[in-house]
Design a protein around this motif. Structure first.
Motif, short mmCIF file in Angstrom:
data_model
loop_
_atom_site.label_atom_id
_atom_site.label_comp_id
_atom_site.label_asym_id
_atom_site.label_seq_id
_atom_site.Cartn_x
_atom_site.Cartn_y
_atom_site.Cartn_z
N ASP A 1 5.76 -29.79 49.10
CA ASP A 1 4.47 -30.28 49.56
C ASP A 1 3.29 -29.80 48.72
O ASP A 1 2.13 -30.03 49.09
CB ASP A 1 4.24 -29.90 51.02
N HIS A 2 3.56 -29.11 47.62
CA HIS A 2 2.46 -28.62 46.79
C HIS A 2 2.90 -28.49 45.33
O HIS A 2 4.09 -28.52 45.02
CB HIS A 2 1.93 -27.29 47.31
N TYR B 1 -2.02 -28.57 47.64
CA TYR B 1 -1.18 -29.28 48.60
C TYR B 1 -1.53 -30.77 48.59
O TYR B 1 -2.69 -31.14 48.50
CB TYR B 1 -1.37 -28.71 50.01
N SER C 1 -0.24 -35.06 49.82
CA SER C 1 0.55 -35.95 50.67
C SER C 1 1.82 -36.36 49.92
O SER C 1 1.92 -36.21 48.70
CB SER C 1 -0.25 -37.20 51.04
N GLN D 1 -7.24 -22.96 51.06
CA GLN D 1 -6.23 -23.88 50.55
C GLN D 1 -6.90 -25.05 49.84
O GLN D 1 -7.95 -25.53 50.27
CB GLN D 1 -5.36 -24.44 51.69
N PHE E 1 -6.43 -29.01 48.56
CA PHE E 1 -5.68 -30.23 48.80
C PHE E 1 -6.04 -31.23 47.71
O PHE E 1 -7.21 -31.36 47.34
CB PHE E 1 -5.99 -30.79 50.19
N HIS F 1 -9.27 -38.13 53.85
CA HIS F 1 -8.85 -36.79 54.28
C HIS F 1 -10.03 -36.06 54.91
O HIS F 1 -9.90 -35.43 55.97
CB HIS F 1 -8.31 -36.01 53.08
N THR G 1 -10.02 -35.10 58.98
CA THR G 1 -10.09 -33.71 59.43
C THR G 1 -11.37 -33.40 60.19
O THR G 1 -11.51 -32.31 60.76
CB THR G 1 -9.94 -32.73 58.24
N LYS H 1 -2.87 -30.67 57.93
CA LYS H 1 -1.46 -31.07 57.97
C LYS H 1 -1.30 -32.46 58.58
O LYS H 1 -0.55 -33.30 58.06
CB LYS H 1 -0.66 -30.04 58.79
N LEU I 1 -2.67 -35.13 56.12
CA LEU I 1 -1.73 -35.44 55.04
C LEU I 1 -0.55 -36.27 55.56
O LEU I 1 -0.03 -37.12 54.84
CB LEU I 1 -1.22 -34.16 54.39
N ALA I 2 -0.14 -36.01 56.79
CA ALA I 2 0.96 -36.80 57.38
C ALA I 2 0.54 -38.26 57.53
O ALA I 2 1.32 -39.18 57.26
CB ALA I 2 1.35 -36.22 58.74
N SER J 1 0.37 -39.77 54.11
CA SER J 1 1.74 -39.95 53.61
C SER J 1 2.35 -41.22 54.19
O SER J 1 3.02 -41.98 53.49
CB SER J 1 2.60 -38.73 53.97
#
Length: 230
Positions: free
Chosen positions: A15-16, A29, A31, A59, A61, A72, A76, A84, A87-88, A91
Motif C-alpha cells: 500500500d505504499h 501511501y 490507492s 503520513q 499520501f 481525497h 477526508t 484509509k 483510499l479504499a 481504489s
C-alpha cells in the motif's frame, strides 16, 4: 506542506512506496489504482501528495492527478472518513467514478468500497454533492504528473540506482479523455444557465450511459436529460 514529489522509485510495498528525492527517501501511501499506475523500481516517478499531520503521526499520501488528490481532501473532510477509507473509495471507484457517484447521489456505489457502511456512504454523498461540479470541472485541465522539465532535471542530477531502467518521459496514465469531455460539457451547460449540481448530475448520467462519448455527445445527452418532462 509537501504538494508534489519527483524522484526515483526505491521500493514498492502493498500500500505504499519509497521515493528517493535527491538522497531523501519519502514513504508515500497510495490507492490500489495509483499503485497499479506506478512504474517499476528504479524508474523515475512523480506524485502529487497530501501530508497528514496528527499529534502522533505524519503520513504522506500520493496521487497521479490533481483530481484524485482533491477528492481525497474532500472525502477526508467528511465526519468519520479517514485517509484509509478515502483510499479504499478511490481504489474501488477511481476519481472519475467518485465524481460520477457523488454527482448522481449514488451512495450504493460508494458503499461498495471496503470498510464503508451505508450511513457513511450516505453522509459522503450528502456532504459532497455540491462539491462534485467543481472537481469534475478540473478534468480538462489536469496535467500528467510525469511530464515537464522539472522531472527530467531531477532525474538527471540524481545518483543512478543500481537497478535503474531507462527513464520514460510518460509513465503515468494519460489524462482521461472522458474526464476532459465531462469537464467541457459541464462548462458548456453552465454557460447555458444550468445550475452546477443539475449540470453535474446530467453529465455524470450521460457519461455512465455512454462511456466513450465525446464532449458534443455528452452535451446533447445531458440536455435531453435536463429537458422538462411531459
Amino acid at each position: 506542506m509537501i504538494g508534489k514529489l519527483t524522484g526515483r522509485l526505491e521500493y514498492r510495498a502493498q500500500d505504499h512506496v519509497l521515493i528517493d528525492v535527491r538522497g531523501v527517501g519519502y514513504i508515500v501511501y497510495c490507492s490500489d489504482r495509483t499503485m497499479a499506475a506506478l512504474p517499476g523500481v528504479g524508474e523515475a516517478v512523480a506524485l502529487y501528495t497530501e501530508l497528514l499531520v496528527r499529534e502522533d503521526l505524519m503520513q504522506l499520501f500520493g496521487f497521479t492527478s490533481l483530481v484524485e488528490k482533491e477528492w481525497h481532501r474532500l472525502l477526508t473532510s467528511v465526519q468519520g472518513v479517514g485517509a484509509k477509507v478515502s483510499l479504499a473509495i478511490l481504489s474501488a471507484l477511481g476519481p472519475d467514478g467518485v465524481s460520477r457517484a457523488i454527482a448522481l447521489g449514488d451512495w450504493a456505489a460508494v458503499k461498495a468500497a471496503k470498510g464503508v457502511g451505508p450511513k457513511t456512504a450516505q453522509r459522503i454523498v450528502l456532504d459532497l454533492k455540491d462539491k462534485a461540479p467543481g472537481v469534475m470541472a478540473m478534468g480538462g485541465t489536469v496535467s500528467e504528473a510525469m511530464e515537464g522539465p522539472e522531472l527530467e532535471a531531477v532525474v538527471e542530477t540524481a545518483e543512478p540506482a543500481p537497478t535503474a531502467k531507462p527513464t520514460r518521459k510518460k509513465q503515468q496514465q494519460q489524462p482521461s479523455g472522458a474526464a476532459a469531455a465531462s469537464a467541457g460539457a459541464l462548462s458548456a451547460l453552465g454557460n447555458l444557465g444550468y445550475g452546477p449540481s443539475d449540470a453535474a448530475a446530467a453529465v455524470a448520467e450521460a457519461a455512465a450511459a455512454e462511456p466513450e462519448a465525446g464532449e458534443a455527445e455528452l452535451i446533447r445527452a445531458a440536455l435531453r436529460l435536463l429537458a422538462p418532462k411531459g
